[in-house]
Design a protein around this motif. Structure first.
Motif, PDB file in Angstrom:
ATOM      1  N   UNK A 195      -0.522  -4.360   6.317  1.00 45.44           N
ATOM      2  CA  UNK A 195      -0.945  -3.532   7.617  1.00 45.44           C
ATOM      3  C   UNK A 195       0.136  -2.528   7.469  1.00 45.44           C
ATOM      4  N   UNK A 196       1.455  -2.707   7.450  1.00 42.77           N
ATOM      5  CA  UNK A 196       2.537  -1.741   7.525  1.00 42.77           C
ATOM      6  C   UNK A 196       2.339  -0.598   6.173  1.00 42.77           C
ATOM      7  N   UNK A 197       1.939  -1.204   5.012  1.00 39.64           N
ATOM      8  CA  UNK A 197       1.393  -0.522   3.924  1.00 39.64           C
ATOM      9  C   UNK A 197       0.450   0.639   4.363  1.00 39.64           C
ATOM     10  N   UNK A 198      -0.676   0.170   5.140  1.00 36.63           N
ATOM     11  CA  UNK A 198      -1.778   0.981   5.282  1.00 36.63           C
ATOM     12  C   UNK A 198      -1.265   2.157   6.175  1.00 36.63           C
ATOM     13  N   UNK A 199      -0.486   1.689   7.325  1.00 36.11           N
ATOM     14  CA  UNK A 199      -0.030   2.448   8.259  1.00 36.11           C
ATOM     15  C   UNK A 199       0.768   3.600   7.693  1.00 36.11           C
ATOM     16  N   UNK A 200       1.679   3.026   6.816  1.00 38.03           N
ATOM     17  CA  UNK A 200       2.610   4.078   6.027  1.00 38.03           C
ATOM     18  C   UNK A 200       1.783   5.070   5.369  1.00 38.03           C
ATOM     19  N   UNK A 201       0.611   4.758   4.568  1.00 39.26           N
ATOM     20  CA  UNK A 201      -0.275   5.546   4.040  1.00 39.26           C
ATOM     21  C   UNK A 201      -0.901   6.702   4.933  1.00 39.26           C
ATOM     22  N   UNK A 202      -1.238   6.140   6.240  1.00 43.09           N
ATOM     23  CA  UNK A 202      -1.688   7.129   7.185  1.00 43.09           C
ATOM     24  C   UNK A 202      -0.738   8.196   7.368  1.00 43.09           C
ATOM     25  N   UNK A 203       0.814   7.655   7.710  1.00 43.17           N
ATOM     26  CA  UNK A 203       1.655   8.441   8.219  1.00 43.17           C
ATOM     27  C   UNK A 203       1.849   9.569   7.195  1.00 43.17           C
ATOM     28  N   UNK A 204       1.872   9.205   5.756  1.00 40.42           N
ATOM     29  CA  UNK A 204       2.328   9.950   4.844  1.00 40.42           C
ATOM     30  C   UNK A 204       1.179  10.779   4.307  1.00 40.42           C
ATOM     31  N   UNK A 205       0.028  10.632   4.599  1.00 35.95           N
ATOM     32  CA  UNK A 205      -1.051  11.543   4.111  1.00 35.95           C
ATOM     33  C   UNK A 205      -1.037  12.948   4.217  1.00 35.95           C
ATOM     34  N   UNK A 206      -0.519  13.417   5.351  1.00 35.51           N
ATOM     35  CA  UNK A 206      -0.497  15.186   5.119  1.00 35.51           C
ATOM     36  C   UNK A 206       0.607  15.334   4.182  1.00 35.51           C
ATOM     37  N   UNK A 207       1.329  14.750   3.798  1.00 34.18           N
ATOM     38  CA  UNK A 207       2.546  15.077   2.848  1.00 34.18           C
ATOM     39  C   UNK A 207       1.851  14.804   1.441  1.00 34.18           C
ATOM     40  N   UNK A 253       8.423   7.723  11.060  1.00 32.79           N
ATOM     41  CA  UNK A 253       7.699   6.680  11.606  1.00 32.79           C
ATOM     42  C   UNK A 253       7.276   6.036   9.996  1.00 32.79           C
ATOM     43  N   UNK A 254       7.128   6.917   8.934  1.00 34.08           N
ATOM     44  CA  UNK A 254       6.784   6.385   7.766  1.00 34.08           C
ATOM     45  C   UNK A 254       7.923   5.894   6.983  1.00 34.08           C
ATOM     46  N   UNK A 255       9.041   6.267   7.535  1.00 31.17           N
ATOM     47  CA  UNK A 255      10.169   5.293   6.706  1.00 31.17           C
ATOM     48  C   UNK A 255      10.174   3.951   7.436  1.00 31.17           C
ATOM     49  N   UNK A 256       9.859   3.871   8.974  1.00 32.44           N
ATOM     50  CA  UNK A 256       9.868   2.421   9.484  1.00 32.44           C
ATOM     51  C   UNK A 256       8.912   1.614   8.939  1.00 32.44           C
ATOM     52  N   UNK A 257       7.926   1.871   8.541  1.00 32.54           N
ATOM     53  CA  UNK A 257       6.852   1.501   8.002  1.00 32.54           C
ATOM     54  C   UNK A 257       7.031   0.787   6.590  1.00 32.54           C
ATOM     55  N   UNK A 258       7.622   1.759   5.692  1.00 32.84           N
ATOM     56  CA  UNK A 258       7.924   1.491   4.448  1.00 32.84           C
ATOM     57  C   UNK A 258       9.044   0.216   4.254  1.00 32.84           C
ATOM     58  N   UNK A 259      10.073   0.462   5.241  1.00 33.02           N
ATOM     59  CA  UNK A 259      10.906  -0.456   5.204  1.00 33.02           C
ATOM     60  C   UNK A 259      10.660  -1.907   5.621  1.00 33.02           C
ATOM     61  N   UNK A 260       9.606  -1.674   6.699  1.00 35.28           N
ATOM     62  CA  UNK A 260       9.154  -3.127   7.164  1.00 35.28           C
ATOM     63  C   UNK A 260       8.457  -3.786   6.312  1.00 35.28           C
ATOM     64  N   UNK A 261       7.570  -2.884   5.318  1.00 32.86           N
ATOM     65  CA  UNK A 261       6.569  -3.572   4.293  1.00 32.86           C
ATOM     66  C   UNK A 261       7.624  -4.166   3.146  1.00 32.86           C
TER      67      UNK A 261
END
Length: 266
Positions: A136-148, A167-175
């Motif tokens: 789920x964190x991986x998916x959340x990170x994908x959404x946050x980074x999509x514009x990039x 926010x993407x940094x937090x999701x990637x570290x959590x994953x």
């Protein structure tokens, strides 16, 4: 009829979670439009609320996967309502992860939903239940980074871009932390069903200290540097540069003052 109503109620989204979503939406709008007089406050509230949403979804993913794998007790425990107050350890699941974000800017793996593993048959199901949260964190990170990585940043306000990067940094570290094969973390939970009974019994006493062990290691400068090098590499691969990460974290910590490096548009 009573049973059906109870089961429906067990899966109804909690007003607490709806409230957190509302805070995320309002503060996200304030960040985008630069409505707030102090943009750092809007970014702080937006990132914190979005981070709590991701923690709720993380635990929900564990519970929902367990439900479909045979543990029907998760509904009665309130895990399917997305209410963070229903978790086994609200302190570990919500309070500590938020504090770590505020103090250190790192995505601390969340705490716990109690899964009755004896109700579940099949090693693959046990592994999938453990993997569901960090995925789920991986998916959340994908959404946050999509514009990039879609190169769709035209028209995205600077502060909102910085907030997404942090926010993407937090999701990637959590994953990444969650997937470590350390007792007490989800990565070990993925591997555990495939280990021998003897190995599991030997490792079991160390499970409560696994997370503490990981963070003790992160205090070692060389290990900390190597860990964040991996994080930076992953984020750069997703189109986020170091400036966006840094400025997002600086804007989040608005009480430390404005960094002129970030105040200048790139």
């Amino acid at each position: 009829m009573a049973t059906a109503t109870t089961r429906h109620g067990d899966r109804r989204v909690s007003p607490v979670f709806v409230g957190i979503l509302a805070v995320t939406a309002v503060t996200g709008w304030a960040t985008w439009t630069e409505f707030a007089a102090q943009p750092g406050i809007a970014v702080f509230l937006f990132v914190t609320a979005a981070w709590v949403v991701s923690l709720c979804l993380h635990e929900y993913a564990h519970a929902r996967t367990a439900l479909h794998s045979g543990d029907i007790s998760v509904g009665a425990k309130g895990y399917l309502t997305l209410n963070p107050l229903k978790y086994t350890h609200a302190l570990l699941s919500i309070v500590l992860p938020v504090l770590f974000v505020i103090m250190g800017g790192i995505g601390l793996p969340g705490g716990a939903v109690f899964i009755e593993r004896d109700r579940i048959r099949g090693r693959w199901r046990h592994s999938l239940i453990s993997a569901a949260g960090p995925l789920t964190n991986v998916l959340f990170a994908a959404v946050c980074t999509a514009p990039f990585w879609l190169h769709a940043l035209d028209g995205v306000p600077r502060d909102f871009r910085y907030a997404l990067a942090f926010l993407a940094l937090l999701q990637v570290t959590a994953a990444l932390l969650n997937f470590l094969p350390v007792p007490g973390l989800d990565g070990y939970g993925v591997l555990e069903p495939w280990l021998s009974y003897r190995v599991k019994r030997q490792v079991e006493p160390f499970a409560p200290f696994g997370l503490l062990f990981v963070f003790a290691l992160l205090w070692v400068p060389s290990i900390n540097s190597a860990f964040f090098d991996v994080i930076d590499t992953l984020l750069r691969g997703l189109g986020i540069d170091v400036r966006d990460q840094y400025c997002g974290q600086q804007l989040y910590r608005f009480w430390q003052g404005t960094d002129q490096y970030c105040a200048i548009s790139p």
